[in-house]
Motif scaffolding. Structure first.
Motif, short mmCIF file in Angstrom:
data_model
loop_
_atom_site.label_atom_id
_atom_site.label_comp_id
_atom_site.label_asym_id
_atom_site.label_seq_id
_atom_site.Cartn_x
_atom_site.Cartn_y
_atom_site.Cartn_z
N VAL A 164 13.28 3.07 -4.74
CA VAL A 164 14.19 4.24 -4.14
C VAL A 164 13.65 4.85 -2.87
N TRP A 165 12.34 4.80 -2.65
CA TRP A 165 11.74 5.70 -1.44
C TRP A 165 11.51 4.33 -0.26
N THR A 166 11.69 3.12 -0.62
CA THR A 166 11.51 2.32 0.66
C THR A 166 12.11 2.74 1.95
N GLY A 167 13.33 3.06 1.80
CA GLY A 167 13.89 3.82 2.96
C GLY A 167 14.31 2.74 4.03
N GLU A 200 5.21 0.33 1.25
CA GLU A 200 5.14 -0.22 -0.13
C GLU A 200 4.43 -1.36 -0.27
N VAL A 201 4.13 -2.31 0.67
CA VAL A 201 3.59 -3.46 0.78
C VAL A 201 1.64 -3.28 0.76
N TRP A 202 1.57 -2.15 1.56
CA TRP A 202 -0.11 -1.81 1.21
C TRP A 202 -0.54 -1.08 0.21
N LEU A 203 0.69 -0.38 -0.37
CA LEU A 203 0.56 0.18 -1.76
C LEU A 203 0.21 -0.58 -2.95
#
Length: 359
Positions: free
Chosen positions: A35-38, A111-114
């Motif tokens: 939803v928040w990748t944007g 989103e990748v580092w998270l």
């Protein structure tokens, strides 16, 4: 005994509370990652036609100079293909095969580092082990917390947040709110530990489960001396997969690993919970011929159960209601971990001696 249990519960919470808080909050954010990748195109409708998927794969994989190591195809909730290159580099491409955005380091994409933070604590396999140990300790917190709560159960009060930031109010909220969410917190901890520690797998799924799962998920023997051809029919692999599994969702196309000589294509059948499925086809890297196909629905029962662990942990099943439940669980773990550390290490002011009252 209860005093010793309480002491152990408080000391361990004070030591690793912040680590559990990081794992909880990062997990809650990852539940809603799509939803928040944007990224432009993330909300595009999911394309499932075989011809369109084959054309996109051929376009992305045709040029050896720009060929990614793998393609994770779009889903109903995320309308972009994700590409992985050497190192930390990656890209998003639309479902026609056009690159939308690229990155050279994971730090360029939150989103990748998270994801790396939640799964590896930025420290590879060692960080994954530390996170797994923290999960097991967190499961111990749930069990000991229930034991310590039981004698005080008659004083239970439901509150979303502590009444105030006093030590007493925080500890009471911790106790009562933790009991309410104990089943969900335990589920998060157990599923995470199963994915990291195979002995836990044997404990939960039964003796010998680890060996059975490893054996059933093992790829076919490598093709010695086979190298990747520059002009493979990548689209043909997808057409062959759809011929064998007409209703399956095409999920991941990957280059050969460690000289195996095998291109792998993962599918997700409708009955599978795992987002990327475990139904797998392997093709010879030099000719593109089908070498072996594995139907995930025909795996041993314990292997199928193991494949359902990640969807339960990451809220990939159950729709929005279950995602919200797991979100509350992660945020609660973040709140508990933070406040536990604060109350444990915060020095309480010594009580002032009161003068005796004179009648």
């Amino acid at each position: 005994m209860m005093r010793l249990l309480d002491l152990l519960h408080r000391w361990l919470g004070g030591v690793i509370g912040l680590l559990l808080a990081v794992l909880g909050v990062s997990g809650a954010l990852l539940v809603h990652k799509d939803v928040w990748t944007g990224v432009p195109g993330a909300g595009d409708p999911h394309v499932t036609e075989t011809a369109a998927l084959a054309a996109a794969a051929q376009r992305l994989m045709a040029d050896p100079e720009t060929r990614p190591r793998s393609i994770v195809f779009a889903t109903d909730g995320f309308g972009l293909n994700r590409l992985s290159f050497e190192g930390e580099a990656g890209a998003y491409a639309d479902q026609a095969g056009q690159i939308v955005t690229r990155w050279e380091s994971q730090w360029e994409r939150p989103e990748v580092w998270l994801f790396d933070l939640h799964h590896h604590l930025f420290y590879g396999d060692t960080g994954e082990m530390v996170a797994g140990v923290a999960g097991l300790v967190g499961l111990g917190f749930v069990i000991t917390g229930l034991i310590l709560w039981w004698p005080l159960r008659h004083s239970y009060v439901f509150r979303l947040v502590p009444r105030d930031l006093s030590r007493f109010a925080i500890l009471r909220h911790h106790r009562d709110w933790g009991v309410l969410l104990a089943p969900v917190l335990a589920l998060s901890m157990v599923t995470g530990a199963i994915m990291i520690f195979r002995p836990v797998t044997n404990l939960v799924l039964g003796p010998g489960a680890e060996a059975e799962i490893t054996r059933s998920l093992k790829p076919p023997p490598p093709l010695k001396g086979v190298k990747l051809a520059p002009d493979l029919d990548w689209g043909g692999m997808i057409r062959e997969a759809r011929r064998l599994y007409p209703t399956a969702e095409v999920r991941i196309l990957s280059l050969p690993r460690e000289g195996s000589g095998l291109v792998s294509l993962r599918l997700r059948q409708q009955e599978e919970w795992l987002p990327n499925g475990r139904t797998t086809l392997w093709f010879a890297a030099d000719t593109g011929r089908l070498v072996q196909a594995r139907d995930a629905l025909k795996l041993p029962a314990r292997a199928q159960a193991f494949n359902a662990i990640y969807p339960l942990h990451a809220a990939k099943v159950g729709g929005l209601p279950y995602r919200l439940v797991m979100t509350v669980s992660g945020l609660t773990l973040g709140l508990f971990g933070t406040l536990t550390v604060w109350t444990f290490w915060f020095r309480r002011k010594p009580r002032q001696k009161r003068e005796p009252r004179i009648a």
